[in-house]
Design a protein around this motif. Sequence first.
Motif, PDB file in Angstrom:
ATOM      1  N   ILE A 139       3.469   5.848  -1.234  1.00 55.44           N
ATOM      2  CA  ILE A 139       3.232   4.491  -1.755  1.00 55.44           C
ATOM      3  C   ILE A 139       2.747   3.355  -0.638  1.00 55.44           C
ATOM      4  CG2 ILE A 139       4.207   2.627  -3.095  1.00 55.44           C
ATOM      5  CD1 ILE A 139       4.003   5.063  -4.699  1.00 55.44           C
ATOM      6  N   MET A 142      -0.964   4.442   0.408  1.00 54.53           N
ATOM      7  CA  MET A 142      -1.861   3.765  -0.656  1.00 54.53           C
ATOM      8  C   MET A 142      -2.021   2.444  -0.671  1.00 54.53           C
ATOM      9  SD  MET A 142      -1.525   5.843  -4.067  1.00 54.53           S
ATOM     10  CE  MET A 142      -2.843   5.278  -5.150  1.00 54.53           C
ATOM     11  N   TRP A 143      -0.825   1.571  -0.427  1.00 49.33           N
ATOM     12  CA  TRP A 143      -1.134   0.173  -0.231  1.00 49.33           C
ATOM     13  C   TRP A 143      -1.807  -0.039   0.840  1.00 49.33           C
ATOM     14  CZ3 TRP A 143       1.046  -2.568   3.843  1.00 49.33           C
ATOM     15  CH2 TRP A 143       0.818  -3.924   3.664  1.00 49.33           C
TER      16      TRP A 143
ATOM     17  N   TRP B  33       6.527  -8.355   2.793  1.00 48.25           N
ATOM     18  CA  TRP B  33       5.698  -6.930   2.760  1.00 48.25           C
ATOM     19  C   TRP B  33       6.174  -6.104   1.526  1.00 48.25           C
ATOM     20  CZ3 TRP B  33       1.379  -6.710   5.996  1.00 48.25           C
ATOM     21  CH2 TRP B  33       1.707  -7.483   6.955  1.00 48.25           C
ATOM     22  N   LEU B  34       7.563  -5.923   1.648  1.00 46.79           N
ATOM     23  CA  LEU B  34       8.060  -4.890   0.701  1.00 46.79           C
ATOM     24  C   LEU B  34       7.880  -5.519  -0.726  1.00 46.79           C
ATOM     25  CD1 LEU B  34      11.379  -4.374   2.653  1.00 46.79           C
ATOM     26  CD2 LEU B  34       9.271  -2.876   2.324  1.00 46.79           C
ATOM     27  N   TRP B  36       5.320  -7.393  -1.679  1.00 48.59           N
ATOM     28  CA  TRP B  36       3.832  -7.194  -1.919  1.00 48.59           C
ATOM     29  C   TRP B  36       3.439  -5.657  -2.278  1.00 48.59           C
ATOM     30  CZ3 TRP B  36      -0.189  -7.977   2.718  1.00 48.59           C
ATOM     31  CH2 TRP B  36      -1.561  -8.242   2.186  1.00 48.59           C
ATOM     32  N   ILE B  37       4.217  -4.936  -1.566  1.00 48.60           N
ATOM     33  CA  ILE B  37       3.788  -3.331  -1.906  1.00 48.60           C
ATOM     34  C   ILE B  37       4.224  -3.001  -3.250  1.00 48.60           C
ATOM     35  CG2 ILE B  37       4.384  -1.133  -1.157  1.00 48.60           C
ATOM     36  CD1 ILE B  37       4.362  -1.908   1.738  1.00 48.60           C
ATOM     37  N   LEU B  38       5.532  -3.317  -3.542  1.00 44.33           N
ATOM     38  CA  LEU B  38       5.870  -3.023  -4.898  1.00 44.33           C
ATOM     39  C   LEU B  38       4.979  -3.739  -5.866  1.00 44.33           C
ATOM     40  CD1 LEU B  38       9.794  -3.215  -4.890  1.00 44.33           C
ATOM     41  CD2 LEU B  38       8.187  -1.335  -5.285  1.00 44.33           C
ATOM     42  N   THR B  40       1.953  -4.709  -5.806  1.00 43.89           N
ATOM     43  CA  THR B  40       0.586  -4.148  -5.686  1.00 43.89           C
ATOM     44  C   THR B  40       0.900  -2.710  -6.766  1.00 43.89           C
ATOM     45  OG1 THR B  40       0.151  -4.779  -3.876  1.00 43.89           O
ATOM     46  CG2 THR B  40      -1.130  -2.936  -4.433  1.00 43.89           C
ATOM     47  N   THR B  41       1.756  -2.075  -6.473  1.00 39.32           N
ATOM     48  CA  THR B  41       1.976  -0.703  -7.099  1.00 39.32           C
ATOM     49  C   THR B  41       2.035  -1.189  -8.796  1.00 39.32           C
ATOM     50  OG1 THR B  41       2.916   0.083  -5.074  1.00 39.32           O
ATOM     51  CG2 THR B  41       3.203   1.558  -7.314  1.00 39.32           C
ATOM     52  N   LYS B  44      -1.198  -2.549 -10.166  1.00 40.54           N
ATOM     53  CA  LYS B  44      -2.363  -1.470 -10.443  1.00 40.54           C
ATOM     54  C   LYS B  44      -1.874  -0.279 -11.068  1.00 40.54           C
ATOM     55  CE  LYS B  44      -5.252  -2.590  -6.638  1.00 40.54           C
ATOM     56  NZ  LYS B  44      -6.660  -2.566  -6.265  1.00 40.54           N
ATOM     57  N   GLN B 253      -9.307   7.224  -8.471  1.00 41.33           N
ATOM     58  CA  GLN B 253      -8.400   6.270  -7.848  1.00 41.33           C
ATOM     59  C   GLN B 253      -7.430   5.335  -8.735  1.00 41.33           C
ATOM     60  OE1 GLN B 253     -10.634   3.606  -5.505  1.00 41.33           O
ATOM     61  NE2 GLN B 253     -11.445   5.076  -4.240  1.00 41.33           N
ATOM     62  N   ALA B 256      -4.613   7.912  -9.466  1.00 38.24           N
ATOM     63  CA  ALA B 256      -3.749   7.723  -8.409  1.00 38.24           C
ATOM     64  C   ALA B 256      -2.571   6.595  -8.625  1.00 38.24           C
ATOM     65  CB  ALA B 256      -4.377   7.763  -7.231  1.00 38.24           C
ATOM     66  N   TRP B 257      -3.070   5.387  -9.038  1.00 44.05           N
ATOM     67  CA  TRP B 257      -2.309   4.381  -8.961  1.00 44.05           C
ATOM     68  C   TRP B 257      -1.306   4.504 -10.063  1.00 44.05           C
ATOM     69  CZ3 TRP B 257      -0.940   1.131  -5.363  1.00 44.05           C
ATOM     70  CH2 TRP B 257      -2.018   0.767  -4.391  1.00 44.05           C
ATOM     71  N   ALA B 260       1.221   7.179  -8.729  1.00 42.95           N
ATOM     72  CA  ALA B 260       2.102   6.211  -7.625  1.00 42.95           C
ATOM     73  C   ALA B 260       2.919   5.396  -8.338  1.00 42.95           C
ATOM     74  CB  ALA B 260       1.212   5.387  -6.700  1.00 42.95           C
ATOM     75  N   VAL B 263       6.004   7.455 -10.090  1.00 47.13           N
ATOM     76  CA  VAL B 263       6.829   7.880  -8.796  1.00 47.13           C
ATOM     77  C   VAL B 263       7.727   7.046  -8.564  1.00 47.13           C
ATOM     78  CG1 VAL B 263       7.079   8.966  -6.683  1.00 47.13           C
ATOM     79  CG2 VAL B 263       5.345   9.930  -8.248  1.00 47.13           C
ATOM     80  N   THR B 264       7.017   5.697  -8.480  1.00 48.56           N
ATOM     81  CA  THR B 264       7.878   4.525  -7.848  1.00 48.56           C
ATOM     82  C   THR B 264       9.040   4.247  -9.064  1.00 48.56           C
ATOM     83  OG1 THR B 264       6.031   3.888  -6.700  1.00 48.56           O
ATOM     84  CG2 THR B 264       7.869   2.310  -7.114  1.00 48.56           C
TER      85      THR B 264
END
Lengths: 331, 286
Positions: A139, A142-143, B33-34, B36-38, B40-41, B44, B253, B256-257, B260, B263-264
């Motif tokens: 993850i 990808m980010w 950051w964390l 932001w990453i979550l 985005t996941t 998307k 793509q 893929a998101w 992801a 899974v998350t």
Amino acid sequence: MAQASAIPTPMTVAVIDANRRNVRDARADGLFRWVVAGAGMFVLLALAGAALSMLWGGKEAFSTFGFNFLFSTEWDAVNHKFGALVPIYGTLVTALIAMLIAVPVSFGIALFLTEVAPNWMRGPVGAAIELLAGIPSIIYGMWGLFIFVPIMGEYINPWLNDHIGTLPLIGPLFTGPPLGIGMLTAGIVLAVMVIPFISSVMREVFLTVPTRLKESAYALGSTTWEVVWDIVLPYTRSAVIGGVFLGLGRALGETMAVTFVLGNAHRLSASLLEPGNSIAATIANEFTEADSEIYRSSLIALGFLLFIVTFIVLSIAKLMLNRLSRQEGVK
Amino acid sequence: MSAVAERLYRKRRIINGFNLLVSGFCAVFGLFWLVWILWTTFVKGIAAMKLGLFTEMTPPPGADGGLANALFGSLVMSLMAIAIGTPIGVAAGTYLAEFAKKKAIGEVIRFVNDILLSAPSIVLGLFVYTLVVRQTGHFSGIAGALALALIVLPVVVRTTDEMLQLVPSQMREAALSLGVPQWKVTMQVLYRSALPGIMTGVLLALARISGETAPLLFTALNNQYWTHDLNAPMASVPVVVFQYAMSPYESWQSLAWAGAFVVTIFVLVLSVLSRAILLRNKVSND
């Protein structure tokens, strides 16, 4: 009467039964012990097997290239010439960048969560950070590729080129094409990934400091910062170093977060903005495409090197972390 | 004199305030950051969600499809890894806690287990490659499951060891004084009392392997089609996500998101669940 004693009475039956059961139990206990001991040995075997199998798989590369394997920058699949210097360099540099960012930030987070934050905030934020430590590394990769790389390429790299790239000495590190991918990007993504690991270890060890030590310092008029710097850190020093090495081990061996953003380029360049390669990324990218025996063997040899390095780093981490618990046990 | 002391005091106060402020910024910076990453996941991933994800196969380039075969492959290999890793792990943890508590060999195994716990997963993949794939001559789902089992093992060993050591020794002594043999004490008294803890370990291990990509790349490889054959290459969500995310095709793509995201969510739910089990057990023990 003599006849009666020959016939087993209920009492003797019970004794014989108990004896038989004792024997059976002893045998079962022995068997149980062997089974669990065998499982314990299996753990040792797994690690030794991993090391030996990679040494065996990489022996062709080691015997063909010798020590040159470590120092050669060549990576030529067509002419079957392989050297590990570029991936080794990339692995070390990205891990170093990651640690330079992650260690101070993690220390700040741990300090905030143990001394500064109001009580109601400590539990939830600490738990959130630990949850985030469990997010799969793919993850992060990808980010990094879809969100962070464009930002790096469009804003950060040009800025670095213009402002820091012109400085003497460190300038060459920060000049390069605004691709976005590269060692700096990989280092930053790795840093973001190991911050939760290091900060949760640090938070845990900070919590082991006896309250009376801290309160004595407060009673003498210390500020919070002085308590942390002069009491908490010295008390937990070895475990903090252990936590940092644990994070370093993770950063060195991380595959997915790095593979996406490193650029897979076998070229040694001084600039951090250029694409590079790391050991794990090279293996992940090329292993299934390796078309010759020596190619595959070189990749396994790379894996062996990675294993040795992380083994050393993790051993240091473990020894350092053990030191604190032993020290606590003495008290 | 007092002016000097005053100045020193003010300096210490300023240093203190500044450093604590910086620590607050660090916390915000790390969480930023964390989150932001979550975020985005989630954004998307939800945009790419559709029912076909769970019914259609992974598509060829440019076409539309789902992740059904990859989800199935991940499920099968993860469950097999748990089925292989858990019994060995529990047994090894039992050995550490019950038979080798203060012995040198116990310390060595604990040390090695902790190294295995944080060893790079790609290295374990290479190990299984040389051990299984090379010998059998082809990639297979079994090899993938074995590589994942090597990741499950140390997690379960560690939690079993820790949880058994938490069981009060009066329980062992009470059972042993009744003449119960040790294996029965372990099976029927200790395991029962340590069960929630061990379960937590297994769930955490499952969470960890469900996102693992590196060890599957050259053990299970990938497969574009549905297969139950454990002897054949098998698709898995992380490997498909890796392949599709690196591709130039828009539809890949977006798949893929979606992968992801699935899974998350799975990992987060498992982590929260295992924490809840541990927490509830802690309360009821007191």
